[in-house]
Design a protein around this motif. Structure first.
Motif, PDB file in Angstrom:
ATOM      1  N   TYR A  45      38.677  73.531 -60.151  1.00  0.00           N
ATOM      2  CA  TYR A  45      39.864  74.041 -59.466  1.00  0.00           C
ATOM      3  C   TYR A  45      39.633  75.481 -58.987  1.00  0.00           C
ATOM      4  O   TYR A  45      39.888  75.806 -57.816  1.00  0.00           O
ATOM      5  CB  TYR A  45      41.061  73.988 -60.424  1.00  0.00           C
ATOM      6  N   ALA A  46      39.131  76.324 -59.884  1.00  0.00           N
ATOM      7  CA  ALA A  46      38.885  77.726 -59.525  1.00  0.00           C
ATOM      8  C   ALA A  46      37.798  77.850 -58.473  1.00  0.00           C
ATOM      9  O   ALA A  46      37.901  78.678 -57.551  1.00  0.00           O
ATOM     10  CB  ALA A  46      38.508  78.523 -60.779  1.00  0.00           C
ATOM     11  N   ALA A  47      36.747  77.019 -58.587  1.00  0.00           N
ATOM     12  CA  ALA A  47      35.637  77.093 -57.629  1.00  0.00           C
ATOM     13  C   ALA A  47      36.080  76.708 -56.223  1.00  0.00           C
ATOM     14  O   ALA A  47      35.724  77.365 -55.243  1.00  0.00           O
ATOM     15  CB  ALA A  47      34.495  76.189 -58.092  1.00  0.00           C
ATOM     16  N   VAL A  48      36.878  75.648 -56.121  1.00  0.00           N
ATOM     17  CA  VAL A  48      37.355  75.217 -54.799  1.00  0.00           C
ATOM     18  C   VAL A  48      38.272  76.269 -54.194  1.00  0.00           C
ATOM     19  O   VAL A  48      38.198  76.577 -52.999  1.00  0.00           O
ATOM     20  CB  VAL A  48      38.077  73.851 -54.901  1.00  0.00           C
ATOM     21  N   LEU A  49      39.154  76.850 -55.013  1.00  0.00           N
ATOM     22  CA  LEU A  49      40.012  77.929 -54.512  1.00  0.00           C
ATOM     23  C   LEU A  49      39.164  79.098 -53.994  1.00  0.00           C
ATOM     24  O   LEU A  49      39.459  79.671 -52.930  1.00  0.00           O
ATOM     25  CB  LEU A  49      40.945  78.421 -55.618  1.00  0.00           C
ATOM     26  N   ALA A  50      38.128  79.450 -54.755  1.00  0.00           N
ATOM     27  CA  ALA A  50      37.274  80.560 -54.350  1.00  0.00           C
ATOM     28  C   ALA A  50      36.556  80.237 -53.036  1.00  0.00           C
ATOM     29  O   ALA A  50      36.460  81.092 -52.140  1.00  0.00           O
ATOM     30  CB  ALA A  50      36.264  80.878 -55.445  1.00  0.00           C
ATOM     31  N   LEU A  51      36.056  79.007 -52.912  1.00  0.00           N
ATOM     32  CA  LEU A  51      35.379  78.598 -51.674  1.00  0.00           C
ATOM     33  C   LEU A  51      36.318  78.637 -50.474  1.00  0.00           C
ATOM     34  O   LEU A  51      35.893  78.915 -49.349  1.00  0.00           O
ATOM     35  CB  LEU A  51      34.798  77.192 -51.837  1.00  0.00           C
ATOM     36  N   LEU A  52      37.595  78.375 -50.734  1.00  0.00           N
ATOM     37  CA  LEU A  52      38.583  78.365 -49.653  1.00  0.00           C
ATOM     38  C   LEU A  52      39.179  79.749 -49.388  1.00  0.00           C
ATOM     39  O   LEU A  52      40.069  79.888 -48.537  1.00  0.00           O
ATOM     40  CB  LEU A  52      39.698  77.364 -49.977  1.00  0.00           C
ATOM     41  N   GLY A  53      38.717  80.755 -50.142  1.00  0.00           N
ATOM     42  CA  GLY A  53      39.122  82.123 -49.830  1.00  0.00           C
ATOM     43  C   GLY A  53      40.195  82.745 -50.682  1.00  0.00           C
ATOM     44  O   GLY A  53      40.642  83.857 -50.392  1.00  0.00           O
ATOM     45  N   VAL A  54      40.643  82.069 -51.749  1.00  0.00           N
ATOM     46  CA  VAL A  54      41.664  82.638 -52.617  1.00  0.00           C
ATOM     47  C   VAL A  54      40.992  83.540 -53.657  1.00  0.00           C
ATOM     48  O   VAL A  54      40.045  83.120 -54.329  1.00  0.00           O
ATOM     49  CB  VAL A  54      42.486  81.532 -53.318  1.00  0.00           C
ATOM     50  N   ALA A 111      42.284  72.139 -53.878  1.00  0.00           N
ATOM     51  CA  ALA A 111      41.695  72.440 -55.184  1.00  0.00           C
ATOM     52  C   ALA A 111      42.236  71.510 -56.264  1.00  0.00           C
ATOM     53  O   ALA A 111      41.481  71.037 -57.130  1.00  0.00           O
ATOM     54  CB  ALA A 111      41.983  73.896 -55.558  1.00  0.00           C
ATOM     55  N   THR A 112      43.530  71.210 -56.215  1.00  0.00           N
ATOM     56  CA  THR A 112      44.126  70.301 -57.200  1.00  0.00           C
ATOM     57  C   THR A 112      43.562  68.894 -57.041  1.00  0.00           C
ATOM     58  O   THR A 112      43.292  68.209 -58.037  1.00  0.00           O
ATOM     59  CB  THR A 112      45.659  70.271 -57.039  1.00  0.00           C
ATOM     60  N   GLY A 113      43.373  68.442 -55.795  1.00  0.00           N
ATOM     61  CA  GLY A 113      42.788  67.127 -55.562  1.00  0.00           C
ATOM     62  C   GLY A 113      41.381  67.012 -56.115  1.00  0.00           C
ATOM     63  O   GLY A 113      41.003  65.987 -56.711  1.00  0.00           O
ATOM     64  N   ALA A 114      40.579  68.068 -55.935  1.00  0.00           N
ATOM     65  CA  ALA A 114      39.215  68.057 -56.470  1.00  0.00           C
ATOM     66  C   ALA A 114      39.231  67.997 -57.994  1.00  0.00           C
ATOM     67  O   ALA A 114      38.452  67.256 -58.614  1.00  0.00           O
ATOM     68  CB  ALA A 114      38.474  69.310 -55.996  1.00  0.00           C
ATOM     69  N   MET A 115      40.122  68.752 -58.617  1.00  0.00           N
ATOM     70  CA  MET A 115      40.250  68.733 -60.078  1.00  0.00           C
ATOM     71  C   MET A 115      40.658  67.347 -60.567  1.00  0.00           C
ATOM     72  O   MET A 115      40.093  66.816 -61.537  1.00  0.00           O
ATOM     73  CB  MET A 115      41.276  69.766 -60.526  1.00  0.00           C
ATOM     74  N   ALA A 116      41.661  66.744 -59.910  1.00  0.00           N
ATOM     75  CA  ALA A 116      42.143  65.424 -60.315  1.00  0.00           C
ATOM     76  C   ALA A 116      41.035  64.378 -60.198  1.00  0.00           C
ATOM     77  O   ALA A 116      40.875  63.519 -61.081  1.00  0.00           O
ATOM     78  CB  ALA A 116      43.344  65.019 -59.468  1.00  0.00           C
ATOM     79  N   LEU A 144      49.516  77.942 -60.791  1.00  0.00           N
ATOM     80  CA  LEU A 144      49.247  77.472 -62.147  1.00  0.00           C
ATOM     81  C   LEU A 144      49.974  76.173 -62.472  1.00  0.00           C
ATOM     82  O   LEU A 144      49.481  75.347 -63.238  1.00  0.00           O
ATOM     83  CB  LEU A 144      49.646  78.560 -63.151  1.00  0.00           C
ATOM     84  N   GLY A 145      51.159  75.985 -61.891  1.00  0.00           N
ATOM     85  CA  GLY A 145      51.980  74.831 -62.238  1.00  0.00           C
ATOM     86  C   GLY A 145      51.510  73.520 -61.642  1.00  0.00           C
ATOM     87  O   GLY A 145      51.575  72.480 -62.296  1.00  0.00           O
ATOM     88  N   VAL A 146      51.047  73.549 -60.406  1.00  0.00           N
ATOM     89  CA  VAL A 146      50.623  72.304 -59.747  1.00  0.00           C
ATOM     90  C   VAL A 146      49.452  71.652 -60.489  1.00  0.00           C
ATOM     91  O   VAL A 146      49.520  70.469 -60.845  1.00  0.00           O
ATOM     92  CB  VAL A 146      50.283  72.559 -58.264  1.00  0.00           C
ATOM     93  N   PRO A 147      48.358  72.381 -60.747  1.00  0.00           N
ATOM     94  CA  PRO A 147      47.257  71.735 -61.488  1.00  0.00           C
ATOM     95  C   PRO A 147      47.639  71.348 -62.914  1.00  0.00           C
ATOM     96  O   PRO A 147      47.162  70.342 -63.437  1.00  0.00           O
ATOM     97  CB  PRO A 147      46.148  72.788 -61.478  1.00  0.00           C
ATOM     98  N   ALA A 148      48.517  72.131 -63.554  1.00  0.00           N
ATOM     99  CA  ALA A 148      48.932  71.804 -64.920  1.00  0.00           C
ATOM    100  C   ALA A 148      49.682  70.481 -64.959  1.00  0.00           C
ATOM    101  O   ALA A 148      49.446  69.642 -65.841  1.00  0.00           O
ATOM    102  CB  ALA A 148      49.816  72.919 -65.479  1.00  0.00           C
ATOM    103  N   GLY A 154      38.075  72.287 -69.447  1.00  0.00           N
ATOM    104  CA  GLY A 154      37.232  73.353 -68.910  1.00  0.00           C
ATOM    105  C   GLY A 154      36.589  72.971 -67.598  1.00  0.00           C
ATOM    106  O   GLY A 154      36.558  73.773 -66.651  1.00  0.00           O
ATOM    107  N   GLY A 155      36.087  71.726 -67.520  1.00  0.00           N
ATOM    108  CA  GLY A 155      35.484  71.254 -66.277  1.00  0.00           C
ATOM    109  C   GLY A 155      36.494  71.199 -65.149  1.00  0.00           C
ATOM    110  O   GLY A 155      36.214  71.619 -64.017  1.00  0.00           O
ATOM    111  N   GLY A 156      37.682  70.694 -65.453  1.00  0.00           N
ATOM    112  CA  GLY A 156      38.730  70.636 -64.439  1.00  0.00           C
ATOM    113  C   GLY A 156      39.122  72.020 -63.950  1.00  0.00           C
ATOM    114  O   GLY A 156      39.296  72.246 -62.742  1.00  0.00           O
ATOM    115  N   ALA A 157      39.258  72.970 -64.886  1.00  0.00           N
ATOM    116  CA  ALA A 157      39.637  74.335 -64.518  1.00  0.00           C
ATOM    117  C   ALA A 157      38.560  75.003 -63.663  1.00  0.00           C
ATOM    118  O   ALA A 157      38.868  75.707 -62.690  1.00  0.00           O
ATOM    119  CB  ALA A 157      39.895  75.163 -65.775  1.00  0.00           C
ATOM    120  N   LEU A 158      37.280  74.771 -64.019  1.00  0.00           N
ATOM    121  CA  LEU A 158      36.192  75.363 -63.244  1.00  0.00           C
ATOM    122  C   LEU A 158      36.162  74.818 -61.819  1.00  0.00           C
ATOM    123  O   LEU A 158      35.977  75.572 -60.851  1.00  0.00           O
ATOM    124  CB  LEU A 158      34.850  75.102 -63.940  1.00  0.00           C
TER     125      LEU A 158
END
Length: 530
Positions: A509-518, A468-473, A328-332, A503-507
């Motif tokens: 971030y979550a989508a990339v994490l999910a694709l990577l298996g988290v 995931a953070t890079g994609a959000m940024a 939670l802290g890194v993307p924030a 909201g777009g950034g959070a989505l």
């Protein structure tokens, strides 16, 4: 009530309890932002605003030492020990005696501060002394706000008891009452006063009364409503005091550094205290919602694991907490760095707050974001020491970090040349650097002592997190409009744009994490490999 209720919660309880605290804290922080929007519109970054923020910050800082910080970290492990090893009557007696001693000390400190308000103002804001009106207003407001220390510290004491018995929601909701009180004071009391900032000071006092009163029925429900008794020589009280004194530094160094920033900022141009306040408030949002929530929940669990000599579960709980904080802290931190001006404009640029104030606060906000992750890690690493009733190591680390902060202040904040004047931004940068030093030393100590051993899967987890953070940024940079265009938007349009951005950034971030298996289930058990 029997002590069989003290059985250690399973790992899934950590996630659920953290979520409960996080949701309640999020509600409080959102209302806190609403409160700051009202305050910014009313007093902006004026001299009177600086005076109020100093008058409010002093008891608030001491509250974190007495309540959320050193006291809580010392009291909860001792209370857990009494629950595990003694009868319920012994627990009640400990609570009664701690209430008497803590309350008595706080009443004395509060009375001395109210009587010596000008001296308190001189110590904490010496730069105001040459401005007679500003200094006098600060002293007057300290007399009103300082009793908040007693009220909110006793509230924190009540909350520590409730947390120890698994009642996390009530203490987490309590700060909401502060924000509601200040909003009401700003809207209904301040307009009727010659000096509007004085109405905010009365709002602080009212909030303390409401917060303490709110928790008492819940203590009565679990049959632990304190009946204060002065018992300075009680074994349990002495043990808590012994643990608490060094913990004053060990757990609250970041707050001490922020207070030192206020002292130095009082010598800087008018508005510096306010700029730091507004930027710090935004950093406090993810810190409070995520890190403090996790740290609050793991302390009772770590204390029970330590009493049961369960080193594997102890280390697993810390590993879970560190991974959750990073998730939670890194993307924030990255999002706050990118969206500094838009967030400040959306929340605070109304009424008295000018565009220059936004620009100045944005610079200090970006400096704080470099230390955000360190601030969050401190909140989950420090309980690893206090659960083992080790306060000597954190105090040594705290002193090192505090001295380092002053050195960094000399390097970054004190003007050494007319081309080199970072001012309030330097103060924020110094605080961030000292926080990283603090977190690194805490981590090294836990690792060397064997209290924490990293579990497998960290390399893969880190790569997933960074991807995931890079994609959000990338998405935020693409969508972000120029600052001037953002300033031209109306309040409703600003809010909508900010919701879409976040909201777009959070989505993403979550989508990339999910694709990577988290998956969320990875955080429901301490032994699950990521």
């Amino acid at each position: 009530m029997s002590d069989t209720q003290a059985a250690p919660p399973k790992a899934p309880g950590l996630l659920r309890s953290s979520a409960v605290v996080a949701v309640m804290t999020l509600l409080s922080r959102v209302l806190g932002l609403a409160r700051d929007i009202v305050i910014a519109a009313m007093v902006g970054a004026t001299a009177n605003a600086d005076a109020f923020f100093v008058a409010f910050k002093i008891p608030n800082f001491l509250r974190r030492l007495f309540a959320e910080g050193a006291f809580s970290q010392a009291f909860v492990p001792v209370l857990a020990e009494y629950r595990e090893k003694g009868p319920f009557a012994a627990v009640q007696q400990l609570i009664d005696r701690v209430a008497g001693v803590l309350g008595g000390i706080l009443l004395l400190v509060t009375a001395l501060a109210v009587i010596g308000a000008p001296l308190v103002a001189t110590i904490f804001a010496p730069g105001f002394y040459n401005d007679a009106a500003k200094f006098a207003l600060t002293a007057d407001m300290i007399r009103i706000t300082f009793p908040y220390l007693f009220l909110i510290s006793m509230t924190g004491f009540a909350g520590a008891i409730l947390n120890s018995y698994g009642r996390f929601a009530v203490p987490a909701f309590t700060p909401v009452l502060l924000n509601i009180s200040l909003i009401c004071a700003a809207l209904f009391i301040s307009p009727r006063m010659t000096e509007p900032a004085m109405g905010l000071a009365w709002g602080v006092m009212i909030a303390g009364i409401c917060q303490l009163t709110f928790q008492l029925p819940f203590l009565k429900r679990i049959q632990l409503l304190p009946r204060p008794r002065w018992a300075w020589r009680d074994e349990g009280v002495q043990k808590i005091i012994t643990l608490m004194i060094p913990a004053l530094f060990g757990v609250s160094v970041s707050q001490i550094n922020l207070l030192l920033d206020t002292v130095i900022a009082s010598f800087l141009p008018t508005g510096s205290v306010s700029w730091l306040y507004y930027s710090d408030r935004l950093v406090e949002l993810p810190l409070g919602v995520f890190a403090i929530a996790i740290g609050t929940v793991i302390l009772p669990s770590l204390s029970r694991h330590n009493i049961g000599a369960d080193k594997t579960s102890f280390s697993g709980t810390l590993d879970w907490a560190i991974r959750a904080v990073l998730l939670l802290g890194v993307p924030a931190a990255v999002a706050l760095f990118i969206l500094a001006e838009p967030v400040l404009i959306t929340l605070f640029k109304y009424g008295e707050l000018a565009m220059r104030d936004v620009e100045m606060a944005a610079w200090s906000l970006r400096a704080y974001t470099f230390g955000l992750l360190a601030f969050m890690l401190i909140k989950v690493l420090a309980p690893g020491y206090f659960a083992r009733q080790d306060t000597k190591t954190p105090v040594k680390i705290g002193v090192i970090a505090m001295v380092a902060n002053m050195v960094f202040n000399l390097i970054f904040a004190i003007p050494l040349h007319h081309y080199y004047q970072l001012g309030h931004v330097g103060l924020a940068a110094a605080t961030a650097c000292s926080a990283w030093l603090n977190a690194a030393l805490l981590f090294r100590g836990l690792h060397r002592s064997g209290a924490y051993q990293a579990r497998s899967g960290w390399l893969l987890y880190s790569l997933r997190l960074l991807s995931a953070t890079g994609a959000m940024a990338g998405l935020l940079w693409l969508l972000l409009a120029r600052v001037e265009a953002w300033d031209a938007l109306g309040a409703g349009a600003r809010a909508l744009e900010m919701v879409l951005l976040c909201g777009g950034g959070a989505l993403v971030y979550a989508a990339v994490l999910a694709l990577l298996g988290v998956r969320l289930r990875h955080f429901r058990g301490q032994t699950t490999k990521l």
